[in-house]
Structures are given as structure tokens and as C-alpha cells.
Design a protein around this motif. Structure first.
Motif, PDB file in Angstrom:
ATOM      1  N   GLN A 123     -17.172 -10.651  63.978  1.00 20.91           N
ATOM      2  CA  GLN A 123     -17.870  -9.457  63.479  1.00 20.91           C
ATOM      3  C   GLN A 123     -16.868  -8.434  62.943  1.00 20.91           C
ATOM      4  O   GLN A 123     -17.095  -7.811  61.907  1.00 20.91           O
ATOM      5  CB  GLN A 123     -18.732  -8.833  64.583  1.00 20.91           C
ATOM      6  N   SER A 124     -15.759  -8.276  63.648  1.00 18.71           N
ATOM      7  CA  SER A 124     -14.729  -7.331  63.225  1.00 18.71           C
ATOM      8  C   SER A 124     -14.131  -7.735  61.879  1.00 18.71           C
ATOM      9  O   SER A 124     -13.934  -6.890  60.992  1.00 18.71           O
ATOM     10  CB  SER A 124     -13.631  -7.272  64.296  1.00 18.71           C
ATOM     11  N   LEU A 125     -13.851  -9.004  61.696  1.00 23.17           N
ATOM     12  CA  LEU A 125     -13.326  -9.487  60.421  1.00 23.17           C
ATOM     13  C   LEU A 125     -14.352  -9.353  59.308  1.00 23.17           C
ATOM     14  O   LEU A 125     -14.018  -9.015  58.172  1.00 23.17           O
ATOM     15  CB  LEU A 125     -12.885 -10.940  60.547  1.00 23.17           C
ATOM     16  N   TYR A 126     -15.588  -9.640  59.640  1.00 24.31           N
ATOM     17  CA  TYR A 126     -16.666  -9.513  58.660  1.00 24.31           C
ATOM     18  C   TYR A 126     -16.725  -8.092  58.115  1.00 24.31           C
ATOM     19  O   TYR A 126     -16.842  -7.865  56.913  1.00 24.31           O
ATOM     20  CB  TYR A 126     -17.984  -9.910  59.319  1.00 24.31           C
ATOM     21  N   THR A 127     -16.598  -7.136  59.006  1.00 24.11           N
ATOM     22  CA  THR A 127     -16.630  -5.728  58.615  1.00 24.11           C
ATOM     23  C   THR A 127     -15.390  -5.345  57.808  1.00 24.11           C
ATOM     24  O   THR A 127     -15.483  -4.623  56.818  1.00 24.11           O
ATOM     25  CB  THR A 127     -16.731  -4.836  59.868  1.00 24.11           C
ATOM     26  N   ALA A 128     -14.227  -5.842  58.237  1.00 24.99           N
ATOM     27  CA  ALA A 128     -12.967  -5.479  57.581  1.00 24.99           C
ATOM     28  C   ALA A 128     -12.815  -6.095  56.193  1.00 24.99           C
ATOM     29  O   ALA A 128     -12.231  -5.484  55.302  1.00 24.99           O
ATOM     30  CB  ALA A 128     -11.787  -5.895  58.456  1.00 24.99           C
ATOM     31  N   ALA A 129     -13.323  -7.297  56.004  1.00 25.25           N
ATOM     32  CA  ALA A 129     -13.163  -7.998  54.718  1.00 25.25           C
ATOM     33  C   ALA A 129     -14.277  -7.588  53.770  1.00 25.25           C
ATOM     34  O   ALA A 129     -15.211  -8.328  53.515  1.00 25.25           O
ATOM     35  CB  ALA A 129     -13.160  -9.496  54.946  1.00 25.25           C
ATOM     36  N   SER A 130     -14.117  -6.409  53.216  1.00 21.58           N
ATOM     37  CA  SER A 130     -15.198  -5.853  52.409  1.00 21.58           C
ATOM     38  C   SER A 130     -15.021  -6.010  50.907  1.00 21.58           C
ATOM     39  O   SER A 130     -15.930  -5.685  50.152  1.00 21.58           O
ATOM     40  CB  SER A 130     -15.369  -4.378  52.765  1.00 21.58           C
ATOM     41  N   THR A 131     -13.873  -6.488  50.480  1.00 24.75           N
ATOM     42  CA  THR A 131     -13.679  -6.701  49.045  1.00 24.75           C
ATOM     43  C   THR A 131     -13.513  -8.197  48.781  1.00 24.75           C
ATOM     44  O   THR A 131     -13.185  -8.974  49.681  1.00 24.75           O
ATOM     45  CB  THR A 131     -12.415  -5.983  48.525  1.00 24.75           C
ATOM     46  N   THR A 132     -13.722  -8.581  47.538  1.00 21.02           N
ATOM     47  CA  THR A 132     -13.540  -9.986  47.169  1.00 21.02           C
ATOM     48  C   THR A 132     -12.119 -10.453  47.469  1.00 21.02           C
ATOM     49  O   THR A 132     -11.937 -11.513  48.068  1.00 21.02           O
ATOM     50  CB  THR A 132     -13.926 -10.216  45.695  1.00 21.02           C
ATOM     51  N   PRO A 133     -11.071  -9.689  47.101  1.00 21.35           N
ATOM     52  CA  PRO A 133      -9.711 -10.137  47.432  1.00 21.35           C
ATOM     53  C   PRO A 133      -9.486 -10.282  48.945  1.00 21.35           C
ATOM     54  O   PRO A 133      -8.783 -11.197  49.382  1.00 21.35           O
ATOM     55  CB  PRO A 133      -8.818  -9.040  46.848  1.00 21.35           C
ATOM     56  N   ASP A 134     -10.076  -9.382  49.731  1.00 21.81           N
ATOM     57  CA  ASP A 134      -9.959  -9.497  51.192  1.00 21.81           C
ATOM     58  C   ASP A 134     -10.571 -10.804  51.674  1.00 21.81           C
ATOM     59  O   ASP A 134      -9.982 -11.537  52.470  1.00 21.81           O
ATOM     60  CB  ASP A 134     -10.672  -8.339  51.902  1.00 21.81           C
ATOM     61  N   ARG A 135     -11.780 -11.083  51.215  1.00 25.17           N
ATOM     62  CA  ARG A 135     -12.487 -12.290  51.648  1.00 25.17           C
ATOM     63  C   ARG A 135     -11.754 -13.551  51.201  1.00 25.17           C
ATOM     64  O   ARG A 135     -11.647 -14.523  51.951  1.00 25.17           O
ATOM     65  CB  ARG A 135     -13.924 -12.272  51.145  1.00 25.17           C
ATOM     66  N   GLN A 136     -11.227 -13.537  49.977  1.00 21.19           N
ATOM     67  CA  GLN A 136     -10.479 -14.692  49.482  1.00 21.19           C
ATOM     68  C   GLN A 136      -9.189 -14.878  50.278  1.00 21.19           C
ATOM     69  O   GLN A 136      -8.783 -16.007  50.568  1.00 21.19           O
ATOM     70  CB  GLN A 136     -10.180 -14.541  47.996  1.00 21.19           C
ATOM     71  N   GLY A 137      -8.560 -13.772  50.651  1.00 19.80           N
ATOM     72  CA  GLY A 137      -7.340 -13.844  51.453  1.00 19.80           C
ATOM     73  C   GLY A 137      -7.598 -14.403  52.839  1.00 19.80           C
ATOM     74  O   GLY A 137      -6.841 -15.247  53.338  1.00 19.80           O
ATOM     75  N   VAL A 138      -8.661 -13.957  53.457  1.00 18.97           N
ATOM     76  CA  VAL A 138      -9.025 -14.477  54.773  1.00 18.97           C
ATOM     77  C   VAL A 138      -9.346 -15.963  54.672  1.00 18.97           C
ATOM     78  O   VAL A 138      -8.925 -16.772  55.504  1.00 18.97           O
ATOM     79  CB  VAL A 138     -10.214 -13.701  55.377  1.00 18.97           C
ATOM     80  N   CYS A 139     -10.064 -16.328  53.646  1.00 21.89           N
ATOM     81  CA  CYS A 139     -10.396 -17.733  53.418  1.00 21.89           C
ATOM     82  C   CYS A 139      -9.114 -18.563  53.324  1.00 21.89           C
ATOM     83  O   CYS A 139      -9.001 -19.616  53.960  1.00 21.89           O
ATOM     84  CB  CYS A 139     -11.213 -17.879  52.141  1.00 21.89           C
ATOM     85  N   SER A 140      -8.159 -18.087  52.556  1.00 21.99           N
ATOM     86  CA  SER A 140      -6.894 -18.813  52.399  1.00 21.99           C
ATOM     87  C   SER A 140      -6.149 -18.938  53.717  1.00 21.99           C
ATOM     88  O   SER A 140      -5.590 -19.994  54.032  1.00 21.99           O
ATOM     89  CB  SER A 140      -6.008 -18.111  51.365  1.00 21.99           C
ATOM     90  N   CYS A 141      -6.140 -17.869  54.504  1.00 22.88           N
ATOM     91  CA  CYS A 141      -5.492 -17.915  55.823  1.00 22.88           C
ATOM     92  C   CYS A 141      -6.163 -18.966  56.705  1.00 22.88           C
ATOM     93  O   CYS A 141      -5.492 -19.768  57.367  1.00 22.88           O
ATOM     94  CB  CYS A 141      -5.583 -16.558  56.519  1.00 22.88           C
ATOM     95  N   LEU A 142      -7.478 -18.955  56.734  1.00 19.87           N
ATOM     96  CA  LEU A 142      -8.213 -19.903  57.570  1.00 19.87           C
ATOM     97  C   LEU A 142      -8.021 -21.335  57.102  1.00 19.87           C
ATOM     98  O   LEU A 142      -7.868 -22.252  57.901  1.00 19.87           O
ATOM     99  CB  LEU A 142      -9.697 -19.553  57.591  1.00 19.87           C
TER     100      LEU A 142
END
Length: 124
Positions: free
Chosen positions: A64-83
Motif C-alpha cells: 500500500q505504501s509503494l502504491y501511494t508513493a509511485a504516483s507517476t509513470t516514471p515511478d511506476r516503471q522504475g518500481v517495475c524494473s526493480c521488481l
């Protein structure tokens, strides 16, 4: 079976990527270290051979915390790449059926199919 720290981090990254992909738009960069630390409580549930039936509460709060923090497309793409990187290093140690249902079990909406082959550049 004992898992190495790298295997745990990789599983964590996989989970975080799933979370980032579905989160709303916002500003700020999210590091892989942040992603891993937020998702670390999920590893015991996701690791292959685990007989843990319930998702740990700390896992869902991290998602939930990550969901809230990843609010931009670049954030979400970055998290995706990390995972994705983390999951690749774990190899077959992740229970993919548990990983595929983790976000819904934590009440996080996810419009993409969770897979090791996800194209992070397509995440909005």
C-alpha cells in the motif's frame, strides 16, 4: 530451506514492481532499495516451498505504501524494473501463483497481468 539475502531482495523487487505499476500519479523517484525494504515482509509468503497461507500484514502495508508513493509513470516503471530485476535473480524460488494474486489479496487494484515477462515500459 534458507534463502540468501539476494534472493529475498529479488522477490521483494518483483512485488514492488507490481505495486508501482498500479499506483496513481505523483512526483519523485523511488529507489530499488526503497522498493526492496517495503516489500521485504512479503518474501516469506512468496518464496517457493513456503506453506504460509496468509499474506503477512506487513507485506500488505508495504505494498500500500509503494502504491501511494509511485504516483507517476516514471515511478511506476522504475518500481517495475526493480521488481523484475529482483525476481530474475531469485529464479524459480518465487511461487508465481502467490505472486499473481498478492496485490488483490492486499486490496490493491492492478490493471496489468503480473508476469516475469512484463514490459515495464508499457506501465502507465
Amino acid at each position: 530451506m534458507a534463502f540468501s539475502q539476494m534472493q529475498k531482495i529479488s522477490a521483494f523487487c518483483f512485488i514492488l514492481c507490481m505495486v508501482v505499476i498500479i499506483s496513481p500519479h505523483a512526483e519523485g523517484a523511488i529507489s530499488c532499495n526503497t522498493v526492496y525494504s517495503k516489500l521485504m515482509p512479503c518474501l516469506s509468503y512468496l518464496m517457493g516451498g513456503s506453506n504460509q497461507a496468509a499474506v503477512p500484514a506487513g507485506c500488505c502495508s508495504g505494498i500500500q505504501s509503494l502504491y501511494t508513493a509511485a504516483s507517476t509513470t516514471p515511478d511506476r516503471q522504475g518500481v517495475c524494473s526493480c521488481l523484475k530485476s529482483g525476481a530474475a535473480s531469485l529464479g524459480n524460488n518465487i511461487d508465481t501463483s502467490k505472486a499473481a494474486t498478492l496485490l488483490s489479496k492486499c486490496g490493491v487494484p492492478f490493471p496489468y497481468k503480473i508476469s516475469a515477462n512484463i514490459d515495464c515500459s508499457k506501465i502507465q
